[in-house]
Design an enzyme around this catalytic site. Structure first.
Site, PDB file in Angstrom:
ATOM      1  N   HIS A 135       3.053   1.489   3.441  1.00 18.73           N
ATOM      2  CA  HIS A 135       1.979   1.778   2.497  1.00 18.73           C
ATOM      3  C   HIS A 135       0.707   1.130   3.040  1.00 18.73           C
ATOM      4  CE1 HIS A 135       5.609   1.754  -0.129  1.00 18.73           C
ATOM      5  NE2 HIS A 135       4.997   2.737  -0.760  1.00 18.73           N
ATOM      6  N   ASP A 173       0.757  -2.504   2.415  1.00 20.33           N
ATOM      7  CA  ASP A 173       1.769  -3.308   3.111  1.00 20.33           C
ATOM      8  C   ASP A 173       1.135  -4.064   4.268  1.00 20.33           C
ATOM      9  OD1 ASP A 173       3.751  -2.316   1.452  1.00 20.33           O
ATOM     10  OD2 ASP A 173       4.375  -0.752   2.844  1.00 20.33           O
TER      11      ASP A 173
END
Length: 388
Positions: A57, A60
């Protein structure tokens, strides 16, 4: 076979989501049980284990509130890691579910300002994906749904989702990015009901967008079993439609919360047939794992190793299945009836229709045909147990 036979190689094209490794063991009833790893620690650990790639993501690797300078430094470090450690960023996605702004959806929020912000956030994530050479961009609609049906019209919600996807396809084309979009279905959780819950519903939705050639599906084993469906069949539907862009393999006990267990830990036959499908039909994408280490684990590395090893073992079982004389002879017997009728209905014509209408069938003989499926199923059981 010796243990090293199942060691992963880059050619296996294994990939793990960074969010899997960064999971700290927190659940609705308990706090974290291990420290979080940084994105670079995760990437390096995967590279050391011969992983082909990682999935991420946007948040992340880049904090939600990072400055432009911080963003550029982080991207510089990640790009260096790709080169130094020989690993690829194989799939990107956007976190459109964690921040409170998305409490009632992102693309399907009733507030057009939130829908616009969500689309803006994805545009930024697409820029990151393109910079890292990522070619698959996944949409998992974690908040795209409802608990209160009166709150929004699902017809309107579908239009809002389509509007965002069409806009983002045009953004990719305008920037000459080599990226395709993949939608990941899930029936529920964290919302009471999620939109686009199954492979079939995603296929139908893709047929309505402006650029269906840029869109595909990213099925996940656990999400499919949460709906009480068969992962083998759902993966097959996406593959047969030419829309299987990425896969998320894991384990799940049916009709429960999203457990994200390790691949094959709950159902070996299911893991076998999923692997067999991908091998037999020449799936060329990455083998992505989206699961979480148990809360009991101090670090995620045994979890990473077991997922890859299980898939490698299943690859070997598929080879054994395809080369086993008894199994193949039984399959030949099952599929050998009436060869003259194969392809008979492949193309319609009035002449073919007349031939079919006039064709005699011996129903008693057809109904009485012996199908040795008990024996076939037992052979597969014994193959997986290592006694065949």
């Amino acid at each position: 076979m010796p243990s090293h036979f199942f060691a992963p190689t880059k050619q296996d094209k294994f990939a793990f989501g960074l969010w899997c490794l960064q999971n700290r063991g927190r659940d609705p009833f308990g706090d974290q049980t291990r420290s979080e790893l940084s994105a670079l620690e995760c990437i390096q650990g995967l590279a050391k284990r011969n992983c082909y790639g990682f999935e991420f993501h946007d948040n992340d690797i880049i904090p939600f509130d990072a400055s432009a300078a911080q963003r550029q430094q982080i991207l510089k470090d990640v790009k260096r890691a790709l080169t130094d450690w020989g690993i690829k960023a194989t799939m990107a996605t956007t976190n459109l579910f964690y921040h409170p702004i998305f409490k009632d959806g992102a693309f399907t929020s009733t507030d057009p300002a939130i829908r616009a912000f969500a689309t803006q956030k994805v545009m930024g994530a697409l820029d990151i994906a393109a910079e890292l050479g990522t070619q698959v961009f996944v949409f998992w609609g974690g908040r795209e749904g409802v608990e209160v049906d009166a709150s929004k019209d699902p017809v309107d919600a579908a239009k809002w989702f389509r509007e965002a996807l069409n806009f983002l396809c045009e953004y990719v084309l305008a920037n000459d990015y080599d990226i395709k979009f993949s939608i990941e279905p899930k029936p529920n959780e964290p919302r009471g009901d999620l939109y686009l819950p199954t492979v079939g519903s995603v296929l139908a939705f893709i047929s309505t967008v402006d650029h269906p050639d840029m869109c595909g599906i990213n099925p996940e084993t656990a999400h499919i079993k949460m709906a009480g469906l068969n992962p083998y069949h759902e993966f097959a539907q996406a593959l047969e439609s030419g829309k299987l862009l990425d896969v998320h393999l894991n384990g799940q006990k049916p009709l429960r919360f999203d457990q994200d267990l390790s691949f094959g830990s709950d159902d070996l036959k299911e893991a076998f047939f999923t692997t067999k499908l991908l091998i037999d039909h020449g799936y060329e994408g990455t083998i992505g794992f989206d699961a979480h280490p148990y809360r009991t684990e101090a670090d995620p590395w045994d979890f990473v190793d077991r997922n890859m090893r299980t898939y490698k073992i299943m690859q070997e079982k598929v080879r054994q299945f395809n080369e086993n004389h008894e199994i193949q002879e039984l399959l030949k017997e099952i599929h050998s009836s009436h060869p003259h009728l194969r392809g008979f209905m492949a193309k319609f014509s009035k002449d073919q229709a007349k031939k079919l209408k006039d064709m005699p069938f011996d129903l008693a003989t057809l109904a009485g045909r012996r199908l040795r499926y008990e024996h076939l199923d037992q052979m597969i059981t014994e193959l997986l147990l290592g006694v065949l």
